[in-house]
Design an enzyme around this catalytic site. Sequence first.
Site, PDB file in Angstrom:
ATOM      1  N   LEU A  15       0.832  -1.206   0.000  1.00 28.45           N
ATOM      2  CA  LEU A  15       0.000   0.000   0.000  1.00 28.45           C
ATOM      3  C   LEU A  15       0.869   1.258   0.000  1.00 28.45           C
ATOM      4  CD1 LEU A  15      -3.088   0.234   0.005  1.00 28.45           C
ATOM      5  CD2 LEU A  15      -2.991   0.648   2.462  1.00 28.45           C
ATOM      6  N   SER A  16       2.140   1.105   0.313  1.00 24.88           N
ATOM      7  CA  SER A  16       3.069   2.230   0.417  1.00 24.88           C
ATOM      8  C   SER A  16       3.894   2.379  -0.860  1.00 24.88           C
ATOM      9  CB  SER A  16       4.002   2.013   1.613  1.00 24.88           C
ATOM     10  OG  SER A  16       5.149   2.822   1.527  1.00 24.88           O
TER      11      SER A  16
END
Length: 226
Positions: A15-16
Site C-alpha cells: 500500500l506504500s
Amino acid sequence: MGPLPRTLELFYDVLSPYSWLCFEVLCRYQKIWNVKLQLQPTLIAGIMKDSGNKPPALLPRKGQYLKSELSLLKHHFQVPIKFPKDFFSVIIDKGSLSAMRFLTAVNMETPEMLEKVSRELWMRVWSRDEDISEPQSILAAAEKAGLSAEQAQGLLGMISTAEVKKRLMEVTEVACKYGAFGLPVTVAHVDGQTHMLFGSDRMELLAYLLGEKWMGPVPPALNARL
C-alpha cells in the site's frame, strides 16, 4: 572466499509507494553491496495504530505534495508509479490486509517468489490503478508473477488461517519494536549493531553504514565498493 554478506531486513507494505521505491533500490543493490536482503511483508495499518501515526495524505497539503513528489520520483527511481484516481478509497477503505496476508503466505511457502509477487501487487495498485483487495485480483498478480494457478489458489486459501495471521502480526510487531512509525523500514545488521532507517530516501546513509558507495537509485556499475 569473500566476506560474508551483511543482512538487511526490509519491512514493507504494497500500500506504500515509498516502500516500492525502497524495495526496487535494495533489489538492485543487494549483489553490488554484498548484502543478504530479507523481505518482510508487514501491515502498515498495524504500524500506524501502534505508533499513533496517520497517513500523510490525510493532511491536504501533504497529499498534494505527495502527488507532485511521486511524479518526479517515478523518473528518478525509474519505477512506474502512478497515483490511483480514487486514492482515499484505495488507502483508507480497501487497505492491504488480504494482500499482505497473501505475501506472508508466499514468504512461508515459496519465499523465492516473494520479490516477484510483491512487485506485481505494486504494479497493480501503484502503476495500473487496479484492485489488490479482492481474491481474483490477488490471484491475477500471483499468476502474472509466475505462480501456477494451483499454487496461487493454495496460497490464497492460507490467508484466513491462524498461522498466516499470526506470522503477519508477529512481523509487524518486530518492526514496531525496531521503532517503526511508518513504512518502509530498512534494518541493517552491521558489525554486531542494528540500525533502523525509515523511508526510501535514506539509501545514502545506508551505504555509509555498510561502507559502500552510493551511485543513485539506478546504479550504473556492478562494482560499488569504496
